[in-house]
Design an enzyme around this catalytic site. Structure first.
Site, PDB file in Angstrom:
ATOM      1  N   MET A   1      84.297  71.194  82.302  1.00  0.00           N
ATOM      2  CA  MET A   1      83.263  71.949  81.574  1.00  0.00           C
ATOM      3  C   MET A   1      82.687  73.084  82.411  1.00  0.00           C
ATOM      4  O   MET A   1      81.518  73.432  82.266  1.00  0.00           O
ATOM      5  CB  MET A   1      82.100  71.010  81.158  1.00  0.00           C
ATOM      6  CG  MET A   1      82.529  69.819  80.337  1.00  0.00           C
ATOM      7  SD  MET A   1      81.162  68.674  80.022  1.00  0.00           S
ATOM      8  CE  MET A   1      80.990  67.892  81.612  1.00  0.00           C
TER       9      MET A   1
ATOM     10  N   LYS B   1      82.578  68.807  69.181  1.00  0.00           N
ATOM     11  CA  LYS B   1      81.630  69.713  69.819  1.00  0.00           C
ATOM     12  C   LYS B   1      82.370  70.545  70.836  1.00  0.00           C
ATOM     13  O   LYS B   1      83.297  70.084  71.479  1.00  0.00           O
ATOM     14  CB  LYS B   1      80.487  68.940  70.467  1.00  0.00           C
ATOM     15  CG  LYS B   1      80.935  67.797  71.330  1.00  0.00           C
ATOM     16  CD  LYS B   1      79.740  66.992  71.773  1.00  0.00           C
ATOM     17  CE  LYS B   1      80.200  65.726  72.461  1.00  0.00           C
ATOM     18  NZ  LYS B   1      79.118  64.820  72.767  1.00  0.00           N
TER      19      LYS B   1
ATOM     20  N   ASP C   1      86.854  63.900  67.853  1.00  0.00           N
ATOM     21  CA  ASP C   1      86.327  65.088  68.528  1.00  0.00           C
ATOM     22  C   ASP C   1      87.277  66.260  68.451  1.00  0.00           C
ATOM     23  O   ASP C   1      88.453  66.090  68.187  1.00  0.00           O
ATOM     24  CB  ASP C   1      86.203  64.782  70.028  1.00  0.00           C
ATOM     25  CG  ASP C   1      84.905  64.105  70.358  1.00  0.00           C
ATOM     26  OD1 ASP C   1      84.108  63.903  69.444  1.00  0.00           O
ATOM     27  OD2 ASP C   1      84.718  63.791  71.545  1.00  0.00           O
TER      28      ASP C   1
END
Ligand code: SAH
Length: 244
Positions: free
Chosen positions: A170, A56, A34
């Site tokens: 996030m 991502k 990742d």
């Protein structure tokens, strides 16, 4: 058929990789990794190891999750040792559970190698303990990806009235909405809040403020970043130790 190791890469500082993770990285025939996994870890792989990037960014997917699942599966048909390397811990907002379930469905063997999550270690490198006797008796790790005004929101905002520490992952792009919501449920506008960017790395940046001031202070801060809300933030005054 191969063995898939769903492996936590830790939060950034390469030395926070576990010995077990390092062992499978050295043995890997392929590493599927990742954006958040420290790329220096890949240098530990053996000659001929194949690398597959499925990174991502917050919300934006280079590859949709179902294609990532399928990529892992296809590599397990091809290689003996498959390492799926994910930032932090694979089961803390890492969708590791979904990947493991997909492998289970296709009769592929897997092991989980937990990693040090950014949710605890980035605050630690900022001199903020997520619990502290007499200050916070528990902590929560919450997704900040979901806007607090979303009708279908499953986040129990009303439970956040206590002084337990809240770590939002996030959530940088929702910082204004999150802080507003916390004031709305009754927290003081002067309640302590921190934003930690690139925690545990030489680029770590820590912004300290209150629910009222943090949005302005944290403007322009780079991702990945997390938000810490709680009285424990004030302990940084005594506990700051890492200077980036
Ligand atoms: N599984 C990961 C979290 C994945 S969700 C873990 O356990 O750490 C991605 C979010 O993690 C980012 O949006 C950010 O909020 C947080 N994050 C990951 N690495 C970080 C770091 N080094 N510093 C600050 N936040 C980080």
């Amino acid at each position: 058929m191969g063995m898939v190791y769903l492996t936590g890469a830790g939060p950034g500082d390469m030395e926070l990789l576990t010995l077990k993770a390092l062992r499978v990285v050295k043995e890997a025939d392929v590493i599927i990794y990742d954006r958040l996994a420290n790329p220096d870890i890949l240098k530990e792989a053996k000659n001929g190891c194949e690398f597959v990037y499925v990174g991502k960014e917050d919300g934006k997917h280079t590859l949709p999750q179902d294609q990532i699942n399928e990529t892992i599966y296809q590599n397990a048909l091809k290689y003996r040792v498959v390492v799926r390397l994910k930032g932090g811990d694979p089961f803390v907002f890492g969708r590791g559970g979904e990947e493991a379930a997909y492998l289970h469905k296709h009769n592929i063997s897997f092991e989980i190698i937990p990693g040090i999550t950014s949710a605890i270690s980035a605050p630690a490198y900022a001199g903020i303990p997520v619990t502290h006797r007499g200050v916070a008796v528990s902590f929560r790790v919450v997704t900040g990806h979901e806007a607090p005004d979303k009708e279908s929101s499953q986040i129990p905002w009303e439970n956040f009235k206590t002084d337990d520490t809240i770590v939002f992952l996030m959530g940088l792009h929702n910082l204004d909405k999150i802080t507003q919501k916390l004031i709305e449920i009754g927290k003081a506008p002067t309640y302590p809040c921190a934003v930690i960017s690139k925690g545990t790395t030489p680029q770590q940046q820590v912004v300290i403020g209150t629910l009222e001031t943090i949005v302005e202070r944290a403007q322009g801060v780079a991702t990945p970043a997390l938000i810490v809300v709680g009285k424990v933030v004030e302990l940084r005054k005594q506990l700051q130790w890492f200077y980036s």
